[in-house]
Enzyme design. Structure first.
Site, PDB file in Angstrom:
ATOM      1  N   SER A  30      -2.990  -7.727   3.124  1.00 11.37           N
ATOM      2  CA  SER A  30      -3.237  -7.558   4.565  1.00 11.37           C
ATOM      3  C   SER A  30      -3.564  -8.909   5.200  1.00 11.37           C
ATOM      4  O   SER A  30      -3.192  -9.176   6.339  1.00 11.37           O
ATOM      5  CB  SER A  30      -4.392  -6.578   4.785  1.00 11.37           C
ATOM      6  OG  SER A  30      -4.046  -5.308   4.317  1.00 11.37           O
ATOM      7  N   LYS A  66     -16.211  -3.361   9.559  1.00 15.29           N
ATOM      8  CA  LYS A  66     -16.898  -3.938  10.720  1.00 15.29           C
ATOM      9  C   LYS A  66     -16.308  -5.270  11.171  1.00 15.29           C
ATOM     10  O   LYS A  66     -16.186  -5.520  12.353  1.00 15.29           O
ATOM     11  CB  LYS A  66     -18.393  -4.069  10.426  1.00 15.29           C
ATOM     12  CG  LYS A  66     -19.015  -2.685  10.332  1.00 15.29           C
ATOM     13  CD  LYS A  66     -20.511  -2.700  10.192  1.00 15.29           C
ATOM     14  CE  LYS A  66     -21.030  -1.288  10.034  1.00 15.29           C
ATOM     15  NZ  LYS A  66     -21.238  -0.903   8.633  1.00 15.29           N
ATOM     16  N   ARG A  88      -1.513  -6.118  -8.412  1.00 16.23           N
ATOM     17  CA  ARG A  88      -0.294  -6.886  -8.118  1.00 16.23           C
ATOM     18  C   ARG A  88      -0.067  -7.997  -9.133  1.00 16.23           C
ATOM     19  O   ARG A  88       1.024  -8.187  -9.621  1.00 16.23           O
ATOM     20  CB  ARG A  88      -0.393  -7.511  -6.722  1.00 16.23           C
ATOM     21  CG  ARG A  88      -0.433  -6.498  -5.613  1.00 16.23           C
ATOM     22  CD  ARG A  88      -0.916  -7.094  -4.334  1.00 16.23           C
ATOM     23  NE  ARG A  88      -2.278  -7.597  -4.475  1.00 16.23           N
ATOM     24  CZ  ARG A  88      -3.018  -8.059  -3.495  1.00 16.23           C
ATOM     25  NH1 ARG A  88      -2.530  -8.135  -2.282  1.00 16.23           N
ATOM     26  NH2 ARG A  88      -4.245  -8.475  -3.702  1.00 16.23           N
ATOM     27  N   HIS A 137       0.851  -1.208   0.000  1.00 18.16           N
ATOM     28  CA  HIS A 137       0.000   0.000   0.000  1.00 18.16           C
ATOM     29  C   HIS A 137       0.880   1.249   0.000  1.00 18.16           C
ATOM     30  O   HIS A 137       0.639   2.185  -0.762  1.00 18.16           O
ATOM     31  CB  HIS A 137      -0.864   0.062   1.268  1.00 18.16           C
ATOM     32  CG  HIS A 137      -1.912  -1.004   1.385  1.00 18.16           C
ATOM     33  ND1 HIS A 137      -2.112  -1.717   2.540  1.00 18.16           N
ATOM     34  CD2 HIS A 137      -2.841  -1.445   0.505  1.00 18.16           C
ATOM     35  CE1 HIS A 137      -3.120  -2.557   2.382  1.00 18.16           C
ATOM     36  NE2 HIS A 137      -3.583  -2.416   1.142  1.00 18.16           N
TER      37      HIS A 137
END
Ligand code: PNS
Length: 159
Positions: free
Chosen positions: A128, A41, A90, A17
């Site tokens: 992530s 959430k 990517r 990122h």
């Protein structure tokens, strides 16, 4: 370009990122990094924690603003009066999802433009999800995330 938005989940921000944000800030006067609230959430970090982490890890870059948005990206794009949305791409596996998202957004708004930027090769495999998995099992994070993210991950997983 005057203003571009770099939207995402950023749960948490990693070196891939950061690479895209650095490239975008070299091309645009202002890059608005925008954390999507709707997707936050079920994440590991709250929206506020993600925004704070991104602010701190991009503080060395000129013209980078960090915020969050709720609802549709096209609405946030219009509100911000931006010229384009940046997405990192990517590998070919990202392409189908990114292509679908870019076309849906263009369908929702004719002024919507998506620009794809490629991170450098050393960051091409990062996500992530993978970073969280390495952190969960106590792996070394130094090559994958900024120091602040590594510290926040260790702290969060120890809670
Ligand atoms: O980092 P991610 O999870 O790949 O980011 C995806 C994101 C946040 C850019 C995308 O889900 C999004 O734009 N969400 C906002 C809701 C929306 O506009 N959805 C329709 C476009 S697909």
């Amino acid at each position: 370009m005057k203003k571009a938005i770099y939207p995402g989940s950023f749960d948490p921000i990693h070196n891939g990122h950061l690479d895209v944000i650095e490239r975008a800030s070299g091309l645009c006067d202002t890059v608005v990094v925008a954390v999507a609230r709707n997707l936050s959430k079920n994440g590991l970090f709250s929206t506020e924690e993600r925004v704070e982490m991104i602010k701190k890890t991009t503080s060395h870059l000129k013209g980078v603003e960090v915020t969050s948005f709720e609802g549709l990206l096209v609405d946030f794009f219009a509100e911000q009066n931006a010229q384009a949305v940046i997405r990192g791409i990517r590998a070919i596996s990202d392409f189908e999802y990114e292509f679908q998202m870019a076309l849906v957004n263009r369908n929702l708004s004719d002024t919507f433009e998506t620009i794809f930027l490629m991170p450098s090769q050393e960051h091409i495999y990062l996500s992530s999800r993978i970073v969280k998995e390495v952190a969960r099992f106590g792996g070394e994070l130094a090559a994958f995330v900024p120091e602040l993210t590594a510290t926040s991950l260790r702290k969060k997983l120890a809670e």
